[in-house]
Design a protein around this motif. Structure first.
Motif, mmCIF file in Angstrom:
data_model
loop_
_atom_site.group_PDB
_atom_site.id
_atom_site.type_symbol
_atom_site.label_atom_id
_atom_site.label_comp_id
_atom_site.label_asym_id
_atom_site.label_seq_id
_atom_site.Cartn_x
_atom_site.Cartn_y
_atom_site.Cartn_z
ATOM 1 N N GLY A 1 0.822 -1.201 0.000
ATOM 2 C CA GLY A 1 0.000 0.000 0.000
ATOM 3 C C GLY A 1 0.851 1.244 0.000
ATOM 4 O O GLY A 1 2.083 1.170 -0.054
ATOM 5 N N PRO A 2 0.217 2.396 0.068
ATOM 6 C CA PRO A 2 0.953 3.656 0.118
ATOM 7 C C PRO A 2 1.912 3.674 1.312
ATOM 8 O O PRO A 2 1.703 2.950 2.299
ATOM 9 C CB PRO A 2 -0.136 4.712 0.289
ATOM 10 N N LEU A 3 2.929 4.483 1.242
ATOM 11 C CA LEU A 3 3.916 4.587 2.313
ATOM 12 C C LEU A 3 3.216 4.918 3.626
ATOM 13 O O LEU A 3 2.426 5.864 3.702
ATOM 14 C CB LEU A 3 4.940 5.665 1.967
ATOM 15 N N SER A 4 3.483 4.122 4.646
ATOM 16 C CA SER A 4 2.853 4.340 5.948
ATOM 17 C C SER A 4 3.362 5.632 6.586
ATOM 18 O O SER A 4 4.411 6.159 6.209
ATOM 19 C CB SER A 4 3.131 3.152 6.875
ATOM 20 N N GLN A 5 2.617 6.121 7.555
ATOM 21 C CA GLN A 5 2.971 7.373 8.239
ATOM 22 C C GLN A 5 4.325 7.286 8.928
ATOM 23 O O GLN A 5 5.058 8.254 8.992
ATOM 24 C CB GLN A 5 1.895 7.737 9.269
#
Length: 70
Positions: free
Chosen positions: A31-35
């Motif tokens: 998925g998108p880069l995590s926080q």
């Protein structure tokens, strides 16, 4: 958020996505880069995100955020 680098050995590119394995379900989730960086996940650059494959019998789930492609 500070720049994070790809987790692949010898890759110095900026990370754009996060990979997590769900072993109980034989699943790789990208998925998108995590926080923030997590100890049981892997940050990947665009090149390694696109080339991701999983072991035979495993499923790869790709979550794409609006405006981003993995």
């Amino acid at each position: 958020m500070d720049e994070r680098l790809c987790s692949k050995v010898a890759c110095g590119r900026e990370a754009v996505s996060t990979l997590t394995y769900v072993y109980a379900d034989s699943m790789a989730v990208l998925g998108p880069l995590s926080q923030r960086a997590e100890p049981h996940s892997y940050d990947l650059c665009e090149k390694h995100s696109e080339r991701l494959s999983a072991p035979r019998g495993w499923q790869v789930v790709r979550h794409v955020a609006w405006g981003n492609e993995l």
